[in-house]
Design an enzyme around this catalytic site. Structure first.
Site, PDB file in Angstrom:
ATOM      1  CB  ALA A 118      -1.019  -0.146   1.214  1.00  0.00           C
ATOM      2  CG  MET A 119      -1.061   5.241  -0.758  1.00  0.00           C
ATOM      3  SD  MET A 119      -1.951   6.085  -2.004  1.00  0.00           S
ATOM      4  CE  MET A 119      -3.479   6.076  -1.225  1.00  0.00           C
ATOM      5  NE  ARG A 120      -1.709   1.187   5.390  1.00  0.00           N
ATOM      6  CZ  ARG A 120      -2.594   0.644   4.945  1.00  0.00           C
ATOM      7  NH1 ARG A 120      -3.167   1.199   3.998  1.00  0.00           N
ATOM      8  NH2 ARG A 120      -3.113  -0.758   4.996  1.00  0.00           N
ATOM      9  CE1 TYR A 121       2.107  -0.399   6.439  1.00  0.00           C
ATOM     10  CE2 TYR A 121       0.879  -1.369   4.861  1.00  0.00           C
ATOM     11  CZ  TYR A 121       0.938  -1.041   6.125  1.00  0.00           C
ATOM     12  OH  TYR A 121       0.098  -1.404   6.710  1.00  0.00           O
ATOM     13  CB  THR A 122       5.840   2.331  -1.279  1.00  0.00           C
ATOM     14  OG1 THR A 122       4.900   2.881  -1.855  1.00  0.00           O
ATOM     15  CG2 THR A 122       5.419   0.713  -1.299  1.00  0.00           C
TER      16      THR A 122
END
Length: 742
Positions: A118-122
């Site tokens: 998810a974009m919150r991790y990358t």
């Protein structure tokens, strides 16, 4: 009560306009890339938003959610997941030939490109190559337009320094049209552009010498024929065939180290494993996935023995798995005129060079305006420096220092404002030599800019130099070798599977099975209660198996797929759709060219090849138009002198040359014997020349020597002659060949 004007339209007109508006929006503002920078609007907005956030290649990575938030909040009011997915694609090195985004974290894998976190991790930042799209953005090179809510401005296009439309390619589906542009090698495209700059009328075939084929990021092998590749670049449409690259290791195993574009290694292994489980690939002993960080793709295929022809094995796998794949090419894009169209290679490069000319011209004009503006300010600054005391006096004591400066020294309003805006501490830095040095430097730059803008050849030279510089900085060697090869052909089952002797057994209730070897005793097998043995046939696993029912229809089965004789088999109706209540009464096997005599006890028959009886559908096909009951088919070599012998219910025997029968694929055939009343054929057989004929009636036998058989010989369709008393109803007949004594 106040009324408002309402526009009334027919529903058809409103619906048509609304659909056309939506279609044009999808085509122009969502699905198709623009020729100028090779980007769709969402991609362009992602790249621009990241540059505005300061996420250049030299900066630290930032959370991808930060970028996605800026994109959808400021420029692209659509779903965050779609925006993030577009961002991920531009960061995947196995999807993009020259990635535009440098990702940190889980950005998917070749096995599953959509397995990204998810974009919150990358985290992400722009890749160095993105500078070819952004470097000239603030230099007056592009037009700007308001964003969706009118609070900000965004570039309509990016000032691409390279033909990114072909460098990275793209895919998309719009309304009524689609695009499939494969990636290409940057250096090859630059060489083609340089050639076009020197030779604008160059032939497209010449450009294809510089750009022979697409260049996929996975370094697969392109095996399309040269004329197919040329057709793609001539018409903008076609297909490219790509194939995995493999090598033989020290142990004699196949090692696949490069797969076609967008092919999953896990799926390839699954496809091969499925064939192994179905026993359709006995050439392979084992499969291993040895991919790791150092070897992103390493699939090991272990052959069953060192006698396996690896080239032949791989040709089969190319034909039956995704190790070889065809890619549709459709060079459809939005041109500089704002219209979508399919273009050929030369049109794309020439139109992009026109855009590059316009971009560089705007950049030079923008810089020239800045230089002239600075020279104008320096001219006023030099006057002020030479009269610094008077300038200070005017500023201190005059009521309107700006007007006084303009009147006293002949300055323009811009020069006067610049002098008045100077801070006192800057006065100590002002020196006449420095001012004149800067003036000389800017004057030289102005002369150079004016020379470039006034000479197309010099402008071409500048563009060519910049192309060479970018190709050297961002380009690399071709990854995909181009070797034309014919389309792979799958091996026949007879070439892959070992040939085994088989005995196929059929029961009266219609249960079928097959056992290995010819020494199997079919009558000794176990049968279901109430069922018993009907017939069997000896053959080989690579031969055709034909079944015939009592209606004269033929059916075909693959003997390899039959259940084992160790079981009680399976109902034949699970594999065949018997027509009109038919019941299988006989089985045949052999080579396709083997001949059989077919006929009915009503006195008609013909000769057919076994291949004529092959039916490729469950319902079979009609072969014998019966004039009575089907007689057991007779195998024959069709040798010179062979005769057909038959006995009838009236106790007659007739022999006539087998050559008198026609060879047909199906039908009723010719009349064999003349029958009267209730007479019918009881038995028949093929009697070679000089052979005797043995007749069996109950426990008695009668052997007719070749000389005796002359009495019963006659023409086809005659009645034959009466047999001796006691042999009027013959149970069986067989030929006795003198050479073997049987």
């Amino acid at each position: 009560m106040q009324t408002t004007d309402v526009e009334r339209l027919p529903l058809r007109t409103f619906a048509e306009k609304a659909y056309l508006d939506y279609s044009m929006y999808v085509v122009l503002d969502r699905a198709l890339p623009h020729l100028a920078d090779g980007l769709k609007p969402v991609q362009r907005r992602i790249i621009y938003a990241m540059s505005e956030l300061g996420l250049s290649a030299g900066q630290k990575h930032k959370k991808s959610a930060r970028t996605v938030g800026d994109v959808i909040g400021k420029f692209h009011p659509h779903g965050d997941s779609a925006c993030y997915e577009a961002m991920v694609t531009m960061a995947q090195p196995f999807n993009y030939r020259y990635p535009l985004i440098d990702g940190q974290g889980n950005w998917g894998s070749p096995d599953d490109p959509k397995s990204f976190a998810a974009m919150r991790y990358t985290e992400s930042r722009l890749a160095p190559y993105a500078q070819t799209l952004l470097a000239e953005l603030g230099q007056g090179t592009v037009d700007w337009s308001p964003n969706f809510d009118g609070t900000l401005e965004e570039p309509k296009l990016l000032p691409a320094r390279l033909p990114n439309i072909l460098v990275n390619g793209t895919t998309g589906i719009a309304v009524g049209m689609a695009t499939d542009i494969p990636p290409h090698n940057l250096r090859e495209l630059v060489n083609a552009c340089l050639h076009l700059l020197k030779h604008p009328n160059a032939q497209l075939e010449t450009l294809c010498e510089f750009v022979p084929a697409p260049d996929f990021p996975t370094a697969c092998e392109i095996v399309s024929e040269p004329h197919d590749l040329l057709k793609i670049y001539q018409t903008g449409n076609g297909q490219v065939r790509a194939r995995a690259r493999w090598a033989r290791d020290d142990d004699g195993n196949v090692v696949v180290n490069h797969l076609p574009h967008q092919v999953s290694p896990a799926k390839v292994l699954e496809q091969i494993a499925d064939q192994m489980r179905a026993k359709k690939l006995p050439l392979v002993e084992d499969l291993r996935d040895e991919s790791d960080h150092e070897n992103p793709i390493r699939l090991v295929i272990v052959p069953r023995s060192n006698r396996v022809d690896l080239d032949q094995l791989m040709a089969h796998l190319f034909a039956t798995t995704d190790l070889e794949k065809s890619y549709r090419v459709n060079l459809n894009m939005i041109g500089l005129d704002g219209r979508p169209r399919v273009k050929n290679l030369k049109e794309i490069l020439l139109e992009w060079l026109d855009y590059r000319f316009a971009t560089v011209t705007r950049r030079l004009n923008h810089r020239l305006a800045k230089v002239n503006e600075r020279l104008h300010l320096l001219e006023g600054l030099l006057i002020a420096y030479l009269n610094i005391d008077e300038v200070i006096r005017i500023i201190r004591f005059e009521d309107d220092p700006k007007a006084s400066l303009m009147r006293t020294f002949g300055l323009t309003e811009i020069q006067a404002d610049y002098i008045l805006d100077l801070k006192l501490r800057h006065l100590q830095k002002i020196e006449e030599m420095k001012i004149k040095a800067e003036q000389d430097e800017l004057a030289a730059e102005r002369a150079r800019l004016e020379a470039l803008l006034g000479d197309d050849d010099k402008l071409k030279g500048l563009i060519a130099d910049e192309l060479r510089e970018d190709a050297k900085k961002y380009g690399d060697d071709r990854r995909c070798p181009v070797n034309a090869k014919p389309a792979a052909q799958a091996l026949e089952a007879t070439e892959i599977l070992p040939v085994e002797a088989l005995t196929v057994v059929l029961s009266k209730a219609g249960w079928i099975r097959a056992g290995k070897g010819h020494d199997l005793d079919p009558t000794g097998l176990s049968y279901k209660a109430g069922d018993e043995y009907l017939c069997h046939v000896h053959g080989r696993s690579n031969q055709l198996l034909v079944l015939m029912d009592d209606h004269g229809r033929s059916y075909a089965l693959n003997p390899r797929e039959l259940p084992s004789a160790r079981s009680q088999g399976e109902p034949i109706t699970t594999r065949l759709d018997l027509q009109d209540g038919g019941r299988v009464v006989v089985m045949l096997t052999g080579e396709p060219t083997d001949r059989y005599v077919l006929g009915s006890d009503g006195g008609y028959g013909f000769v057919a090849k076994l291949s004529d009886l092959d039916a490729n559908k469950r319902a079979g096909k009609a072969v014998v138009n019966l004039a009575g009951a089907l007689l057991p088919p007779l195998p024959t070599q069709f040798a010179q002198g062979d005769r057909l012998a038959m006995t009838t219910a009236e106790g007659r025997l007739l022999l006539f040359p087998l050559a008198d029968l026609p060879e047909l694929a199906k039908g009723k055939g010719n009349k064999l014997v003349s029958l009267k009343g209730e007479d019918r054929i009881l038995n028949w057989g093929v009697v070679p020349e000089e052979a005797s004929l043995e007749l069996t009636c109950g426990k008695r036998t009668l052997t007719l020597k070749p000389a005796d058989l002359a009495f019963y010989a006659g023409a086809r369709a005659s009645r034959g002659s009466h047999l001796p008393r006691g042999f009027q109803r013959v149970d069986a007949l067989r030929a006795l060949i003198q050479e073997s004594g049987t």
